[in-house]
Design a protein around this motif. Sequence first.
Motif, PDB file in Angstrom:
ATOM      1  N   LYS A 261       1.536  -9.511   7.161  1.00 26.72           N
ATOM      2  CA  LYS A 261       2.962  -9.320   6.914  1.00 26.72           C
ATOM      3  C   LYS A 261       3.337  -9.486   5.448  1.00 26.72           C
ATOM      4  N   THR A 262       2.375  -9.939   4.630  1.00 27.23           N
ATOM      5  CA  THR A 262       2.613 -10.116   3.198  1.00 27.23           C
ATOM      6  C   THR A 262       1.650  -9.218   2.432  1.00 27.23           C
ATOM      7  N   ALA A 263       2.156  -8.586   1.394  1.00 30.14           N
ATOM      8  CA  ALA A 263       1.332  -7.716   0.566  1.00 30.14           C
ATOM      9  C   ALA A 263       1.186  -8.319  -0.833  1.00 30.14           C
ATOM     10  N   LEU A 264      -0.048  -8.359  -1.318  1.00 29.00           N
ATOM     11  CA  LEU A 264      -0.326  -8.675  -2.719  1.00 29.00           C
ATOM     12  C   LEU A 264      -0.427  -7.317  -3.411  1.00 29.00           C
ATOM     13  N   VAL A 265       0.533  -7.036  -4.274  1.00 29.34           N
ATOM     14  CA  VAL A 265       0.664  -5.705  -4.867  1.00 29.34           C
ATOM     15  C   VAL A 265       0.255  -5.738  -6.328  1.00 29.34           C
ATOM     16  N   HIS A 266      -0.485  -4.715  -6.749  1.00 26.16           N
ATOM     17  CA  HIS A 266      -0.747  -4.448  -8.163  1.00 26.16           C
ATOM     18  C   HIS A 266      -0.060  -3.132  -8.480  1.00 26.16           C
ATOM     19  N   PHE A 267       0.860  -3.191  -9.420  1.00 21.59           N
ATOM     20  CA  PHE A 267       1.642  -2.050  -9.883  1.00 21.59           C
ATOM     21  C   PHE A 267       1.192  -1.821 -11.317  1.00 21.59           C
ATOM     22  N   GLN A 268       0.535  -0.697 -11.596  1.00 21.22           N
ATOM     23  CA  GLN A 268      -0.082  -0.489 -12.897  1.00 21.22           C
ATOM     24  C   GLN A 268       0.347   0.837 -13.536  1.00 21.22           C
TER      25      GLN A 268
ATOM     26  N   ILE B 146       1.350   5.964 -12.351  1.00 18.84           N
ATOM     27  CA  ILE B 146       1.308   4.589 -11.856  1.00 18.84           C
ATOM     28  C   ILE B 146       0.265   4.514 -10.752  1.00 18.84           C
ATOM     29  N   ASP B 147      -0.599   3.532 -10.825  1.00 14.16           N
ATOM     30  CA  ASP B 147      -1.501   3.216  -9.724  1.00 14.16           C
ATOM     31  C   ASP B 147      -0.951   1.996  -9.019  1.00 14.16           C
ATOM     32  N   ILE B 148      -0.871   2.074  -7.704  1.00 16.06           N
ATOM     33  CA  ILE B 148      -0.328   0.982  -6.908  1.00 16.06           C
ATOM     34  C   ILE B 148      -1.323   0.654  -5.812  1.00 16.06           C
ATOM     35  N   THR B 149      -1.666  -0.633  -5.700  1.00 23.58           N
ATOM     36  CA  THR B 149      -2.531  -1.076  -4.609  1.00 23.58           C
ATOM     37  C   THR B 149      -1.872  -2.246  -3.902  1.00 23.58           C
ATOM     38  N   ALA B 150      -2.193  -2.385  -2.616  1.00 27.12           N
ATOM     39  CA  ALA B 150      -1.677  -3.499  -1.831  1.00 27.12           C
ATOM     40  C   ALA B 150      -2.804  -4.053  -0.967  1.00 27.12           C
ATOM     41  N   GLN B 151      -2.906  -5.351  -0.976  1.00 22.94           N
ATOM     42  CA  GLN B 151      -3.861  -6.047  -0.112  1.00 22.94           C
ATOM     43  C   GLN B 151      -3.027  -6.906   0.824  1.00 22.94           C
ATOM     44  N   TYR B 152      -3.164  -6.667   2.123  1.00 22.88           N
ATOM     45  CA  TYR B 152      -2.359  -7.397   3.100  1.00 22.88           C
ATOM     46  C   TYR B 152      -3.015  -8.740   3.375  1.00 22.88           C
ATOM     47  N   GLU B 153      -2.213  -9.773   3.294  1.00 27.55           N
ATOM     48  CA  GLU B 153      -2.720 -11.141   3.390  1.00 27.55           C
ATOM     49  C   GLU B 153      -2.331 -11.784   4.711  1.00 27.55           C
ATOM     50  N   GLY B 154      -3.121 -12.775   5.080  1.00 23.20           N
ATOM     51  CA  GLY B 154      -2.814 -13.584   6.259  1.00 23.20           C
ATOM     52  C   GLY B 154      -2.657 -12.747   7.501  1.00 23.20           C
TER      53      GLY B 154
END
Length: 147
Positions: A136-143, A125-133
């Motif tokens: 405190k919020t993460a945009l996550v891609h779980f692949q 699994i590849d997992i990435t997170a981009q923290y927004e604003g």
Amino acid sequence: MKQTWALVAVWATVLAGTGWLAWKAVGVLTDDDLGAREPVSCAQAMHFADRPGLPTGAHDATCAALASRDTSYDVEFRIARADFEAWMATAYPGTALGSDCHPDTVDACAHVKLGPAAVGGAMAIDITAQYEGDGKTALVHFQPFDV
């Protein structure tokens, strides 16, 4: 001299035709390797990685199967950063989120190699997170994928 130009014209035509066929073949392989995105239920995508569903608190989720030679899914969701980090610690203990990621536009990433493979079929699994604003919020891609 006319024969030489005729021979050059024939070879140019052959080479152009070969180049066109190669270009089409590369185009087909590239399209096939990248695969088409087909929307699927998030339950199906998470099951592939032996997860019971999206993490608690996840929202704005979209899930797709990536049709190619191998099986892979792309699960995208937003979640509170603290909830994401707690989920990672519970779901994949000992897996550290790093910052040396690709693409470099993401803030955190991890590669989880499953051993043994998930019953659902995923091998990693590849997992990435981009923290927004405010971060405190993460945009996550779980692949999850099988090769």
